[in-house]
Design an enzyme around this catalytic site. Structure first.
Site, short mmCIF file in Angstrom:
data_model
loop_
_atom_site.label_atom_id
_atom_site.label_comp_id
_atom_site.label_asym_id
_atom_site.label_seq_id
_atom_site.Cartn_x
_atom_site.Cartn_y
_atom_site.Cartn_z
N ASP A 88 0.82 -1.21 0.00
CA ASP A 88 0.00 0.00 0.00
C ASP A 88 0.86 1.27 0.00
O ASP A 88 0.37 2.35 0.35
CB ASP A 88 -0.92 0.01 1.23
N ASP A 148 -7.93 -6.37 13.47
CA ASP A 148 -7.61 -7.71 13.96
C ASP A 148 -8.51 -8.10 15.13
O ASP A 148 -9.04 -9.21 15.19
CB ASP A 148 -6.13 -7.80 14.35
#
Length: 711
Positions: A288, A441
């Site tokens: 990214d 997460d």
């Protein structure tokens, strides 16, 4: 010659023989071979009487005196060397402080510190400044009263003397009248609410301490009973090789990264060395990065491993939204993902061992309820500086105690975002990756648990990574780690209440997992030790017992440090630093709870690119292999241009890098030091030492003198 004379004349050890080994004046050692006895100083004659004044005896005494003189001189030299070292350290410290102050760079520069919301930050800082100003004024007031003989303290408040002061016939001057009215005002209006707040925080403190004690007892029970996750078909699956007995399902490996030039080589190299059939393994490098140079470097590294035969792909998003969650979600939407059963995720600084998949994937065999296998982190730079040592203590407790106990007893814990293997079916049934928080997460772990999936934590399987070495990087990381859970709690609370899991699991998730460990801990840690405690010094009618200030925190710190016994010498710095970090954690918790702007900021943690010696050797071995002939013809020229650009950027970054001054921490440092001076007037020993050392801790952190020193 008589036998007696022969005995007298034979060579014997006299005095205290010593061997002095000295490589240089600062490195010497003395070994005493034999202690003195009476015979060394008294010489018998033939009749059994002692003989004194013998020249030989005198020479031996002189020899012993010379040895002792040399030893004393060496000790004096070493002591002088220590004093010189202390002076040098103090000089370096003062020089660093002067550089910080002269630079004038603080955390108020939003262009360089976009983590916190400007509105929240200014209000929070303003409140601390008001408390500091009041404490300074009250300290001056109390000092004048002290020298006028007005000694008021919480345990021995002299109400009768105070009553006489308020009588018109006794009041001598304006100050006596002001002070007596001030004491009456604080007794009637300030002390009760402050004492109520203190008692409330003490109750929360005790509940949280009890939770930590129960976790430690659970960990002890697990160690004592040697309880570990077990394979459905025994340990043979871990050692199974190629052939019919081997369990080799299709595994997808993902490495999400963003502008992490320092660590991409280590992570890609380690993942490409995983011991797994190449036909059943696909590696996705999810880049990214918005820096074109970094993109080219990573693409070049992927191309190199492709030439080596690794089944690896480079993927870069055109539309970069959703941070890491968006990156993972985009990768999972690829059409070929449906061919894979499991996905292993590694952040850019993680370096798994070659047998990582063989130690984790077999636990999924014939265990259809298992959704996640999480492994423990180990750190290549845990001894780099004081900051990394203190982080190692905290994370060792997190893995050894919190995650291991929750994994064994509840089959649930928060996914760490990396060094874990997911069943892709569990991800899909839980809704996949969502960009609604900065802790994607933890988000996917909570949703998977609500859907009935079980987790396993492997404490014996480690994956190497890197700890932040600068306070600025660590501060940004902790802000995200403590604001994200509060965002998630607001979003998940209705789903938890409506879910079909048991009441005990709902209680564990709502109260223990979110409220107690993510909200209450930073709240009472900051409020109790950084605000209430110094305020009780100026309002002594509200008190905090010594066991709250000293004994309980010391016990909890001792329990925290048990998983990392080599760090025991750092128990006091650990206690002080955790209280110091409560400012950042409290601010982050408030931002996440009330959905303020800073709660949605994602700042990639700065890495230095450190690797273990074994990893470096393996990577060097890989780099020595020549690339295949069919590589791109302009690859070498492109690499040379990139290397030149990197060198230029490194030179420029060295000029830009600097340490900052953190205003909130400095303001709290002076508040605590002012309160410690006030505690001297009340002769509160434990409170004084705690406030003094805690104030010094805030001062060091506020001046950015902990962690990596830049200049």
């Amino acid at each position: 010659m008589s036998p007696t004379f022969e005995w007298w004349a034979k060579e014997t050890h006299r005095g205290t023989p010593v061997v002095v080994k000295m490589e240089n004046p600062n490195n010497w050692a003395m070994v005493q071979l034999e202690g003195p006895c009476d015979d060394d100083f008294v010489l018998p004659d033939g009749t059994g009487n002692s003989i004194s004044g013998n020249p030989r005896s005198k020479s031996r005494r002189n020899k012993n005196a010379k040895q002792l003189t040399w030893v004393l001189l060496l000790k004096a030299h070493k002591a002088a060397g220590c004093l010189t070292s202390i002076a040098t350290a103090l000089f370096s410290l003062s020089a660093a402080v002067r550089r910080r102050v002269a630079a004038g760079r603080t955390d108020s520069d939003e262009s360089e510190s976009p983590v916190e919301s400007p509105v929240v930050k200014s209000r929070f800082y303003s409140c601390i400044k008001v408390c500091l100003l009041l404490s300074v004024l009250l300290l001056g007031f109390e000092v004048v009263a002290y020298f006028k003989g007005m000694h008021f303290g919480g345990p021995d408040l002299q109400l009768k003397y105070l009553y006489t002061l308020t009588r018109p016939s006794v009041v001598k001057d304006v100050f006596d009248s002001l002070y007596s009215n001030w004491v009456l005002f604080r007794v009637a209006y300030l002390a009760p609410p402050l004492q109520f707040l203190a008692n409330s925080c003490i109750i929360l403190f005790l509940i949280q301490s009890l939770d930590r004690l129960v976790l430690c007892l659970g960990c002890f029970w697990i160690k004592f009973k040697k309880i570990k996750p077990v394979l459905k078909h025994g340990d043979d699956d871990l050692e199974a090789g190629d052939g019919a007995k081997g369990y080799f399902p299709m595994v997808l490996v993902q490495i999400p990264m963003c502008n992490e030039r320092e660590v991409y080589q280590q992570s890609i190299g380690a993942v490409c060395c995983l011991d797994w059939p190449k036909s059943k393994l696909l590696i996705q490098v999810l880049d990214d990065s918005d820096d074109p140079t970094t993109q080219l470097l990573i693409k070049d590294e992927v191309h190199k491993w492709q030439q080596e035969g690794a089944n690896i792909l480079y993927r870069h998003r055109v539309i970069r939204e959703g941070y890491k969650a968006g990156n993972l979600k985009s990768a999972m939407n690829c059409s070929y993902v449906k061919d894979y059963e499991f996905v292993a995720i590694f952040d850019a600084d993680f370096q798994p061992t070659p047998d990582f998949l063989k130690q984790t994937v077999p636990y999924f065999k014939d265990n259809e309820e298992l959704g996640l296998v999480q492994t423990r982190w180990s750190f290549v730079n845990k001894d780099e500086n004081l900051l990394t040592r203190l982080q190692n203590i905290n994370l060792a407790f997190h893995f050894e105690v919190e995650q291991q106990v929750n994994g064994i007893l509840l089959n649930f814990f928060g996914f760490n975002g990396t060094a874990g293997v997911w069943r892709i079916k569990a991800l899909e049934e839980s809704g996949g990756w969502l960009e609604r928080t900065t802790v994607e997460d933890m988000d996917i772990a909570v949703r998977a648990h609500l859907h009935g999936w079980k987790f396993i934590f492997l404490n014996d399987v480690e994956c190497q990574c890197e700890l932040p070495e600068s306070y600025e990087a660590y501060r940004k990381q902790q802000h995200r780690w403590h604001s994200g859970p509060m965002q998630l709690f607001r979003l998940c609370l209705p789903d938890i209440i409506r879910s079909k899991i048991s009441l005990w699991k709902k209680f564990n998730m709502i109260f223990l997992f979110f409220l107690l460990r993510k909200l209450i801990l930073p709240f009472y840690s900051f409020t109790l030790f950084c605000i209430i405690l110094p305020m009780t010094m100026f309002i002594p009618e509200a008190t905090l017992p010594s066991w709250v200030v000293c004994y309980i925190p010391a016990t909890m710190s001792f329990l925290n440090i048990l998983p990392a016994p080599k760090s025991f010498p750092f128990i006091v710095p650990y206690l002080l630093f955790e209280n110091t970090m409560s400012v950042t954690k409290f601010n982050a918790m408030i931002s996440g709870l009330f959905q303020l702007g800073s709660a949605y900021e994602w700042v990639v943690t700065k890495k230095s690119g450190r690797s273990s010696e074994g990893d470096l050797i393996s990577l060097m071995g890989k780099e020595e292999k020549p690339l295949r002939v069919n590589s791109e013809p302009d690859l070498n020229e492109m690499r040379e241009e990139i290397e030149k650009e990197i060198k230029m950027e490194e030179i420029a970054s060295k000029k830009r890098k600097h340490n900052r001054i953190y205003t909130k921490e400095l303001a709290l440092a002076f508040l605590l030091l002012t309160a410690s001076a006030r505690s001297l007037l009340s002769a509160q020993g434990i409170h004084f030492y705690f406030l003094l050392f805690q104030g010094v801790s805030f001062l060091l952190v506020g001046l950015d003198l902990i962690g990596e020193q830049v200049g």
